[in-house]
Design a protein around this motif. Structure first.
Motif, short mmCIF file in Angstrom:
data_model
loop_
_atom_site.label_atom_id
_atom_site.label_comp_id
_atom_site.label_asym_id
_atom_site.label_seq_id
_atom_site.Cartn_x
_atom_site.Cartn_y
_atom_site.Cartn_z
N ASP A 53 22.48 3.76 8.36
CA ASP A 53 21.83 4.11 7.10
C ASP A 53 21.02 2.97 6.50
N ASP A 54 21.23 1.75 7.00
CA ASP A 54 20.44 0.62 6.52
C ASP A 54 19.01 0.66 7.05
N PHE A 55 18.73 1.55 8.01
CA PHE A 55 17.43 1.57 8.66
C PHE A 55 16.83 2.98 8.59
N CYS A 105 17.84 -5.50 15.81
CA CYS A 105 17.04 -5.59 17.03
C CYS A 105 16.85 -4.19 17.63
N ALA A 106 17.95 -3.44 17.70
CA ALA A 106 17.89 -2.08 18.23
C ALA A 106 16.93 -1.23 17.41
N ASN A 107 16.97 -1.38 16.10
CA ASN A 107 16.09 -0.62 15.23
C ASN A 107 14.62 -0.94 15.51
N TYR A 108 14.31 -2.22 15.66
CA TYR A 108 12.92 -2.61 15.92
C TYR A 108 12.43 -2.00 17.23
N PHE A 109 13.21 -2.16 18.29
CA PHE A 109 12.79 -1.62 19.58
C PHE A 109 12.66 -0.09 19.53
N ALA A 110 13.60 0.57 18.83
CA ALA A 110 13.57 2.03 18.73
C ALA A 110 12.33 2.49 17.98
N ARG A 111 11.94 1.76 16.95
CA ARG A 111 10.75 2.12 16.18
C ARG A 111 9.47 1.85 16.95
N LEU A 332 25.15 -9.36 -1.92
CA LEU A 332 24.31 -9.30 -0.72
C LEU A 332 23.19 -8.29 -0.90
N ASP A 333 21.96 -8.72 -0.67
CA ASP A 333 20.80 -7.82 -0.66
C ASP A 333 20.70 -7.23 0.75
N ARG A 334 21.22 -6.02 0.91
CA ARG A 334 21.29 -5.44 2.24
C ARG A 334 19.90 -5.19 2.84
N GLU A 335 18.95 -4.88 2.01
CA GLU A 335 17.59 -4.67 2.50
C GLU A 335 17.06 -5.93 3.19
N LYS A 336 17.25 -7.07 2.55
CA LYS A 336 16.79 -8.33 3.14
C LYS A 336 17.67 -8.73 4.32
N TRP A 337 18.99 -8.52 4.18
CA TRP A 337 19.92 -8.92 5.24
C TRP A 337 19.64 -8.18 6.54
N CYS A 338 19.31 -6.90 6.45
CA CYS A 338 19.15 -6.07 7.64
C CYS A 338 17.71 -6.03 8.15
N ASN A 339 16.80 -6.64 7.43
CA ASN A 339 15.40 -6.60 7.84
C ASN A 339 14.78 -7.98 7.78
N SER A 340 15.32 -8.88 8.58
CA SER A 340 14.85 -10.27 8.54
C SER A 340 14.45 -10.79 9.92
N LEU A 341 14.13 -9.86 10.83
CA LEU A 341 13.74 -10.29 12.17
C LEU A 341 12.44 -11.09 12.14
N ASP A 342 12.27 -11.96 13.13
CA ASP A 342 11.00 -12.64 13.34
C ASP A 342 10.06 -11.61 13.97
N LEU A 343 9.24 -10.98 13.17
CA LEU A 343 8.43 -9.84 13.63
C LEU A 343 7.40 -10.25 14.67
N GLU A 344 6.87 -11.43 14.55
CA GLU A 344 5.89 -11.90 15.54
C GLU A 344 6.54 -12.06 16.90
N LEU A 345 7.74 -12.61 16.93
CA LEU A 345 8.46 -12.78 18.19
C LEU A 345 8.80 -11.43 18.80
N PHE A 346 9.27 -10.50 17.98
CA PHE A 346 9.65 -9.20 18.50
C PHE A 346 8.45 -8.38 18.96
#
Length: 358
Positions: A53-55, A105-111, A332-346
């Protein structure tokens, strides 16, 4: 003369027995240290766990499959949207629980057009096992996970690629020996052979003395894991035509670059199958932009100073555990916690997979 000869034989027998006892003692000590460090059970820390539900738009289906000793492992197929181009099988790191901390990570790849099959290795989170056992177990579990994806009939027939970090980085490379059909691999902060992590961390505590333990550690792993223990990432590369991306930071203190990246680069730097990405000061966990996490940890440290009791003592353990969980829940800010990937790297990761599944 006979008396001297008899005394010499007795001396040699005593010496042999002493050497045998010393060797047995070293073996027992080495195995004990190994088990204390690697044969543990690891569960994700509840207050910091991620949830589907965080994604937005992320869906998952749970599966169970068995590994080498019949233990049931929990796996999830993640998806988001339609038109998936391939299946990424993801292997998590060591010590923080199962795949939960890689759900972003799974969320990014799935999207970005991929199914993601992520699972909890033996002795982690939802999977069975009193403990991990040892590092080769990661390769074994991944071997069974790939076979499950390919043969269970639950998943579409799409190209399979692998993603792993740390222990998972070692596993996704080593497993190529058993699955040369894999199209591409991304290994982050990985190591070449199973004793490497024992050696790299052991040197900090025992210095050169760790090298007296290593032969017994290798023997222990070989007895318990057979060919999986002897198989290395380099072996996997030689048995496969998969494209390989190696990512590492040279200030990594958990897995120094000399145990993985530098070995691979020395042999494969001119090979077009391989792509190398290196950093200078990103440590072991560079998949995320740590800006918010550093801020949260700094605020947490300040909160610790406000406590009116010694949270390090055993008598306050339960109280501190409850207070800590409450603090995290409210701050804890769950939005920031769960969405902090290095987008350029991914994005580089997705581009690499796309290039090699055609």
């Amino acid at each position: 003369m006979k008396q001297k000869s008899r005394k010499k034989k007795v001396f040699l027998i005593v010496l042999a027995i002493a050497a045998l006892l010393i060797t047995a003692g070293d073996w027992a000590l080495s195995v004990m240290v190994y088990k204390e460090n690697f044969n543990q059970r690891f569960d994700s820390y509840g207050p910091l766990m991620m949830y589907v539900d965080d994604f937005d738009g992320l869906e998952r289906t749970k599966y169970e499959f068995r590994s080498n000793k019949g233990q049931k492992l929990a796996g999830y197929m993640y998806r988001s949207g339609e038109n998936q181009r391939g299946i990424i099988v993801m292997a998590h790191g060591f010590g923080g629980g199962g795949h939960n901390s890689y759900m972003d990570c799974a969320n990014y790849f799935a999207r970005h057009g991929y199914y993601v099959f992520a699972y909890d290795a033996t002795g982690n989170d939802e999977s069975e096992g009193e403990g991990v056992g040892g590092l080769p177990q990661g390769v074994i579990d991944l071997d069974h996970a790939i076979t499950f994806v390919e043969e269970s009939g639950h998943f579409p027939s799409l190209p399979i690629v692998l993603f792993g970090h740390s222990w998972g980085g070692y596993s996704v490379c080593s497993v190529l020996t058993y699955h040369p059909e894999v199209r591409a691999v991304i290994a982050c902060s990985g190591f070449n052979s199973s004793p490497d992590l024992f050696e790299s961390q052991g040197k900090k505590m025992a210095g050169a003395g760790i090298y007296l333990m290593l032969p017994f550690v290798k023997l222990h792993e070989r007895i318990n894991y057979g060919e999986y223990a002897a198989n290395t990432a380099m072996d996997g590369f030689s048995k496969s035509n998969a494209a390989v991306m190696i990512v590492h930071s040279f200030d990594d203190e958990v897995v120094p670059a000399e145990y993985g990246y530098e070995i691979y680069y020395q042999k494969y730097k001119e090979d077009p199958r391989f792509r190398f990405i290196s950093f200078e000061e990103k440590g072991h966990n560079y998949l995320n932009d740590d800006t918010y996490r550093r801020e949260f940890n700094a605020e947490f440290d300040e909160w610790l100073k406000t406590l009116d009791y010694d949270y390090d003592t055993g008598e306050n353990k339960e109280r501190f555990s409850e207070d800590k969980a409450n603090y995290i829940s409210h701050n804890l800010d769950r939005e920031k916690w769960c969405n902090s990937l290095d987008l350029e790297l991914f994005q580089d990761f997705v581009d690499f997979y796309d290039e090699h599944i055609q």
